[in-house]
Design a protein around this motif. Structure first.
Motif, short mmCIF file in Angstrom:
data_model
loop_
_atom_site.label_atom_id
_atom_site.label_comp_id
_atom_site.label_asym_id
_atom_site.label_seq_id
_atom_site.Cartn_x
_atom_site.Cartn_y
_atom_site.Cartn_z
N SER A 1 0.68 -1.10 0.15
CA SER A 1 -0.03 0.07 -0.01
C SER A 1 0.92 1.47 0.14
CB SER A 1 -1.02 0.06 1.44
OG SER A 1 -0.33 -0.19 2.30
N ALA A 2 2.26 1.17 0.56
CA ALA A 2 2.98 2.19 0.23
C ALA A 2 3.51 2.59 -1.18
CB ALA A 2 4.34 2.17 1.24
N GLN A 3 3.52 1.58 -1.80
CA GLN A 3 4.04 1.82 -3.27
C GLN A 3 3.14 2.70 -4.03
OE1 GLN A 3 6.65 0.38 -5.05
NE2 GLN A 3 5.92 1.78 -6.71
N ALA A 4 3.45 3.56 -4.94
CA ALA A 4 2.84 4.26 -5.95
C ALA A 4 2.83 3.62 -7.45
CB ALA A 4 3.50 5.65 -6.08
N TYR A 5 1.61 3.91 -7.92
CA TYR A 5 1.51 3.23 -9.42
C TYR A 5 0.95 4.20 -10.34
CZ TYR A 5 1.96 -1.23 -6.58
OH TYR A 5 2.16 -2.20 -6.25
N ASP A 6 1.20 4.21 -11.61
CA ASP A 6 0.76 4.78 -12.70
C ASP A 6 -0.33 3.72 -13.47
OD1 ASP A 6 2.35 6.77 -12.11
OD2 ASP A 6 3.87 6.06 -13.60
N ILE A 7 -1.49 4.41 -13.74
CA ILE A 7 -2.58 3.72 -14.26
C ILE A 7 -2.89 4.41 -15.90
CG2 ILE A 7 -4.97 2.96 -14.21
CD1 ILE A 7 -4.90 3.60 -11.18
N LEU A 8 -2.62 3.25 -16.82
CA LEU A 8 -2.95 3.85 -18.23
C LEU A 8 -3.66 3.10 -19.01
CD1 LEU A 8 0.91 3.40 -17.96
CD2 LEU A 8 0.44 4.89 -19.56
N LEU A 9 -4.35 3.90 -19.56
CA LEU A 9 -5.66 3.26 -20.53
C LEU A 9 -5.26 3.32 -21.79
CD1 LEU A 9 -8.59 5.35 -19.25
CD2 LEU A 9 -8.23 2.91 -18.88
N SER A 10 -5.19 1.98 -22.44
CA SER A 10 -4.71 1.81 -24.05
C SER A 10 -6.22 1.91 -24.83
CB SER A 10 -3.93 0.55 -23.76
OG SER A 10 -3.42 0.14 -25.09
N VAL A 11 -6.06 2.46 -25.78
CA VAL A 11 -7.11 2.59 -26.70
C VAL A 11 -6.57 2.13 -28.08
CG1 VAL A 11 -8.91 3.80 -27.81
CG2 VAL A 11 -8.36 4.36 -25.39
N ARG A 12 -7.30 1.03 -28.74
CA ARG A 12 -7.00 0.86 -30.25
C ARG A 12 -7.94 0.90 -31.05
NH1 ARG A 12 -4.21 -4.17 -32.08
NH2 ARG A 12 -6.56 -5.13 -31.91
N ASN A 13 -7.88 2.03 -32.17
CA ASN A 13 -9.00 2.36 -32.77
C ASN A 13 -8.58 2.11 -34.38
OD1 ASN A 13 -7.51 4.91 -32.25
ND2 ASN A 13 -8.68 5.50 -34.21
N SER A 14 -9.59 1.99 -35.20
CA SER A 14 -9.56 1.91 -36.59
C SER A 14 -9.26 3.30 -37.12
CB SER A 14 -10.75 1.01 -37.28
OG SER A 14 -10.57 1.22 -38.57
N GLY A 15 -8.64 3.42 -38.32
CA GLY A 15 -8.68 4.95 -38.99
C GLY A 15 -10.10 5.10 -39.35
N LYS A 16 -10.92 4.36 -39.23
CA LYS A 16 -12.09 4.77 -39.91
C LYS A 16 -13.08 5.19 -38.56
CE LYS A 16 -12.55 1.09 -43.44
NZ LYS A 16 -13.40 -0.03 -43.64
N TYR A 17 -12.55 5.44 -37.44
CA TYR A 17 -13.31 5.94 -36.37
C TYR A 17 -13.75 7.33 -36.55
CZ TYR A 17 -14.30 7.27 -31.58
OH TYR A 17 -14.92 7.48 -30.51
N GLU A 18 -15.11 7.52 -36.60
CA GLU A 18 -15.64 8.92 -36.64
C GLU A 18 -15.38 10.01 -36.09
OE1 GLU A 18 -19.85 8.49 -37.74
OE2 GLU A 18 -19.69 6.48 -37.31
#
Length: 107
Positions: A1-18
């Protein structure tokens, strides 16, 4: 609980995304039953329409720093729920959304 963490969101999208962005609801459920809900906007393309993520063919991956230097004070299992929050019900051309938690390198 003393350790700090980084949280990342990874998004994969097509080039067709509007759209040039993606809104998400992220809910974190703590071991004690409490929860915290965030609305997150991730910019996927610049003002000219160029995708910001790394691309291969027509698929682009963007790693978004959701939270940095986070501590999890309670022992136990934390659960993350991620849902799209765009005004379109059936969102097309978002291939994957992932979550990565890594030890923070910040003091």
């Amino acid at each position: 609980s003393a350790q700090a963490y980084d949280i990342l969101l990874s998004v994969r999208n097509s080039g067709k995304y509007e759209f040039s962005n993606l809104y998400l609801f992220v809910t974190v459920h703590a071991p004690d039953g409490s929860s915290l809900r965030d609305t997150v906007e991730i910019t996927l393309a610049d003002e000219r329409g160029k995708w910001l993520g790394d691309g291969a063919a027509s698929i682009f991956t963007l790693n978004y720093p959701y939270r940095q230097n986070v501590r999890f004070p309670l022992h136990g299992i934390y659960t993350f729920d991620i849902e799209q929050a765009m005004w379109v019900k059936d969102l097309k051309y978002i291939n994957d959304i992932g979550l990565r938690i890594a030890k923070s390198e910040q003091p």
